[in-house]
Enzyme design. Sequence first.
Site, mmCIF file in Angstrom:
data_model
loop_
_atom_site.group_PDB
_atom_site.id
_atom_site.type_symbol
_atom_site.label_atom_id
_atom_site.label_comp_id
_atom_site.label_asym_id
_atom_site.label_seq_id
_atom_site.Cartn_x
_atom_site.Cartn_y
_atom_site.Cartn_z
ATOM 1 N N ASP A 66 13.132 -25.113 40.554
ATOM 2 C CA ASP A 66 14.357 -25.267 39.749
ATOM 3 C C ASP A 66 15.373 -24.143 39.950
ATOM 4 O O ASP A 66 15.050 -23.043 40.382
ATOM 5 C CB ASP A 66 14.016 -25.408 38.259
ATOM 6 C CG ASP A 66 13.151 -24.271 37.717
ATOM 7 O OD1 ASP A 66 12.343 -23.697 38.483
ATOM 8 O OD2 ASP A 66 13.275 -23.950 36.530
ATOM 9 N N GLU A 105 10.428 -23.931 35.910
ATOM 10 C CA GLU A 105 9.826 -22.619 35.653
ATOM 11 C C GLU A 105 10.732 -21.799 34.740
ATOM 12 O O GLU A 105 10.258 -21.077 33.869
ATOM 13 C CB GLU A 105 9.576 -21.867 36.972
ATOM 14 C CG GLU A 105 8.698 -20.623 36.813
ATOM 15 C CD GLU A 105 9.417 -19.421 36.222
ATOM 16 O OE1 GLU A 105 8.787 -18.660 35.459
ATOM 17 O OE2 GLU A 105 10.615 -19.241 36.495
ATOM 18 N N GLU A 106 12.037 -21.939 34.940
ATOM 19 C CA GLU A 106 12.995 -21.104 34.183
ATOM 20 C C GLU A 106 12.930 -21.364 32.685
ATOM 21 O O GLU A 106 13.260 -20.502 31.883
ATOM 22 C CB GLU A 106 14.430 -21.344 34.685
ATOM 23 C CG GLU A 106 14.678 -20.904 36.130
ATOM 24 C CD GLU A 106 14.602 -19.399 36.322
ATOM 25 O OE1 GLU A 106 14.476 -18.662 35.333
ATOM 26 O OE2 GLU A 106 14.672 -18.983 37.498
ATOM 27 N N ARG A 116 0.566 -6.360 43.797
ATOM 28 C CA ARG A 116 0.291 -5.698 42.523
ATOM 29 C C ARG A 116 -1.117 -6.061 42.058
ATOM 30 O O ARG A 116 -1.450 -7.242 41.923
ATOM 31 C CB ARG A 116 1.329 -6.164 41.495
ATOM 32 C CG ARG A 116 0.977 -5.870 40.068
ATOM 33 C CD ARG A 116 1.519 -4.561 39.556
ATOM 34 N NE ARG A 116 0.980 -4.289 38.221
ATOM 35 C CZ ARG A 116 0.685 -3.083 37.758
ATOM 36 N NH1 ARG A 116 0.900 -2.018 38.498
ATOM 37 N NH2 ARG A 116 0.195 -2.934 36.557
ATOM 38 N N HIS A 151 19.138 -13.745 39.160
ATOM 39 C CA HIS A 151 19.970 -14.357 38.115
ATOM 40 C C HIS A 151 21.417 -13.850 38.144
ATOM 41 O O HIS A 151 22.145 -13.977 37.161
ATOM 42 C CB HIS A 151 19.368 -14.165 36.699
ATOM 43 C CG HIS A 151 18.042 -14.851 36.507
ATOM 44 N ND1 HIS A 151 17.591 -15.309 35.295
ATOM 45 C CD2 HIS A 151 17.069 -15.183 37.385
ATOM 46 C CE1 HIS A 151 16.401 -15.866 35.432
ATOM 47 N NE2 HIS A 151 16.064 -15.793 36.705
#
Length: 394
Positions: A81, A139-140, A177, A363
């Site tokens: 998305d 997902e957003e 990570r 973003h």
Amino acid sequence: MLSHIKEIAENIAPRLIEIRRHLHSHPELSGQEYQTAAYVAGVTSSYGLHVQELVGKTGVVAELPGAQTNLPILAIRTDMDALPIAECTELEYASHQPGIMHACGHDVHTTVGLGAAMVLAQLEKPLSGTTRFLFQPAEETAQGARWMIKDGVMQDVGAILGLHVLPTIPGSSVGIRYGALTAAADDLEIIILGESGHGARPHEAIDAIWIAAQVITTLQQSISRTHNPLRPMVLTIGQISGGRAPNVIADRVKLIGTVRSLHPETSEALPNWIERIVASVCQPHNAKYELIYRRGTPTLQNDPSLTQIVELAATEAWGRDRVQLIHEPSLGAEDFSLYLEHAPGMMFRLGIGFQDRPNYPLHHPQFEVNEAAIVTGVVTMAYAAWCYWRQVIS
Ligand code: NI
């Protein structure tokens, strides 16, 4: 095997750039990824994968069968998305949709998912077990993973891999990570209920604005005194509304915010702690309150052995210089964490930064991607999948 994977990826590199640019110019908002899903289904089925559409509303599942069918499945998840942002780049393939932009790199993620499927489908010998590619919507809005899981995509899955781009590390680098990658993110809504009255006669009213101000201040002060400072958490009230006129005391104020934390115990304790503070401020002033605490996505904890597989695969592919260990988690959120309630998983970061010009954050309307990263992402994902299967059968 690594050189074979690299060779296939190099051969399809122009096609991958074309795919990514197509996706970039045709962004779709969360839950509306119809064209993207159809495109993804077209590419994966042309490579012989078994494709299921409309999974998790607008998601796609594409399976690459392995040599053995009795092994737990390896899932590879990418999100599709875009965001309600008006693109302000000069790119020739900039968004064709006014007010919608791939400003979080999900076009790159989808391309990497497709590329890994294309590469693995072209290997001479099939992988040992089945690899299931999850192309996730929304997902957003933190909804897509839930929708996909509800439709059964985690059934028989033994491990899951994912990626997210990162502009702060150079293009073609991989970020690894160990432990927590992103935070638990919950939604908070507090309504303070007072009593209206004349602005000149506050003693006859209960001023909800004054009490709301105290609630915010007390919450922020209390964080520093009641929480272990070594266990990060952040509370942000991002929206406040109430009152109707300058000379009328407000009887109702609504505070809306987000709460982020990394440790499960902190996360667990948050709703009660917030309620105690709100109650202790409201009570002496005879105000009432309503509190809604909505659990969002949990902390994304990378599985240690999968993280090691991806780290070793990336290091073998690109050398130590292009693999960065990420020392700090992010307090951002990622709904990939919901899959990890069903199977161990690992999300790596793909560097997309430029060396010779400024990099805009995720973003941002001028966000751009160093496309050299695409082949890096594809090879890393495909080779990590191959290494995973090698380890499973050894
Ligand atoms: Ni994102």
